[in-house]
Enzyme design. Structure first.
Site, PDB file in Angstrom:
ATOM      1  CB  SER A  42       2.341  -3.399   2.701  1.00 62.79           C
ATOM      2  OG  SER A  42       2.484  -2.028   2.429  1.00 62.79           O
ATOM      3  CB  CYS A  96     -11.606  -2.591   1.483  1.00 60.26           C
ATOM      4  SG  CYS A  96     -10.297  -2.054   0.354  1.00 60.26           S
ATOM      5  CB  CYS A 146      -8.960   4.960   2.584  1.00 61.01           C
ATOM      6  SG  CYS A 146     -10.015   3.857   1.613  1.00 61.01           S
ATOM      7  CB  SER A 163      -0.886   0.023   1.237  1.00 62.55           C
ATOM      8  OG  SER A 163      -0.072   0.152   2.391  1.00 62.55           O
TER       9      SER A 163
END
Length: 360
Positions: free
Chosen positions: A10, A101, A199, A5
């Site tokens: 990550s 998501c 987000c 991301s």
């Protein structure tokens, strides 16, 4: 395939995979407006989808000497996450778009790309663990070793097939350990703060976003504020502007603080009451998933979470239909909101869960 991301979690996920001897390829999902989003809880400032994130993911991949792909998934994101978020709020529910998501983008869509590319695994920066259970011959999803960072709540939808092709390299680490690894390897993401908001609504104005994205509807209309007995106490500013458990901003004077107990979308009524009225004995959840793939046989003693940050509490769960769970708490619990998830645990093992349809 390492889902990246542009956040620190990550980034370290990809590093740990490489150090473990995997042939790693970074992947970032393009989800909206040219920006790139990744795992819930990562990102710059108040949103996990800044325009800088894709470049940060690429920079980490360059530093590790691995390939990086960006996948165009904006239409899928809108259909599977944004539109259901709007529809749920308009219907008086309180959705959790991070679960959708994860379910439809980070797992379903990325697993599809993995298969198409002939890769073995999708790895993410979620704080969770998986384990093969020799006794049952099934994969198990487990809570992370660090209870503060555990993200297993948003992963209850995983299946045996998905778990067989998943890796969670951060499951045994703390956030401090992850940041230290990022610093030691000179990652540009090492000091990026965590996102605390949805987000695609970084300012927290859900009503404004929904009106702009989907248009105004009945949920924006003025209506009555009532108590549980139906007595009218005042006028609300539109059901869209309230959430279950809310205390401030109701605008009705009372002998003690009032809380939002429920939203009756059909009658356009906001139901309020005192703090002790927030308690419920249990929930009925639908859109159910059990990770083992087996139905629950009879009532089962479990622990349950109905909020992401909640500690699991004792309860009895029973499968009361092909796609329905009834969960009765050992002690009444506060503000379990329709639209949120009820997730079942046995110790560290995640059994599964579903979307809360109603409380009782």
């Amino acid at each position: 395939m390492a889902a990246m991301s542009g956040g620190v979690d990550s980034s370290v996920c990809a590093l740990l995979l490489q150090e473990a001897g995997f042939d790693v390829r970074g992947a970032t999902m393009v989800l909206r407006g040219g920006e790139v989003l990744g795992a819930a809880g990562e990102g710059e400032g108040s949103t996990c989808g800044s325009s800088r994130d894709v470049e940060d993911a690429r920079a980490v991949c360059r530093r590790l000497g691995i390939l990086h792909d960006a996948f165009e998934l904006r239409d899928r994101f809108d259909a599977a996450v944004v539109r259901p978020f709007c529809d749920a709020y308009l219907a008086g529910r309180t959705p959790n778009p991070c679960i959708d998501c994860n379910r439809f983008l980070k797992f379903e869509a990325l697993q599809k790309r993995r298969r198409e590319m002939g890769l073995d695994y999708v790895a993410t920066g979620h704080y969770a663990r998986r384990r093969w259970d020799e006794a049952t011959g099934r994969w198990q999803l487990l809570r992370a070793s660090d209870p503060v960072k555990d993200q297993s709540y948003v992963l209850y939808h995983l299946t045996q097939d998905t778990l067989a092709h998943m890796l969670f390299p951060l499951g045994e680490l703390t956030k401090d350990e992850v940041r230290e690894l990022a610093r030691a390897h000179g990652f540009v993401t090492a000091e990026k703060p965590e996102s605390q908001d949805i987000c695609f609504v970084p300012d927290g104005d859900y009503a404004g976003f929904i009106e702009g994205h989907c248009g105004a509807g009945a949920a924006f209309e003025l209506g009555e504020i009532v108590n549980r007995g139906g007595r009218v106490l005042g006028e609300h500013a539109g059901l869209i502007r309230y959430t279950i458990g809310q205390r401030k901003g109701i605008g009705v004077a009372a002998r003690e603080p009032l809380y939002v107990l429920g939203k009756d979308a059909s009658a356009n009524r906001l139901v309020v009451g005192f703090k002790d009225e927030l308690l419920s004995r249990g929930v009925v959840a639908r859109d159910m998933n059990l990770i083992s793939g087996d139905a629950l046989e009879g009532p089962r003693n479990v622990q349950v979470k109905t909020h992401y940050r909640q500690r699991p509490v004792p309860a009895v769960a029973e499968q009361t239909g092909p796609d329905e769970l009834t969960v009765t708490f050992e002690e009444p619990q506060r503000a379990a909101a329709p639209g949120q998830a009820a997730v079942l645990y046995e110790g560290d093992v995640v059994l599964g869960g579903g979307t809360i349809a109603r409380t009782f």
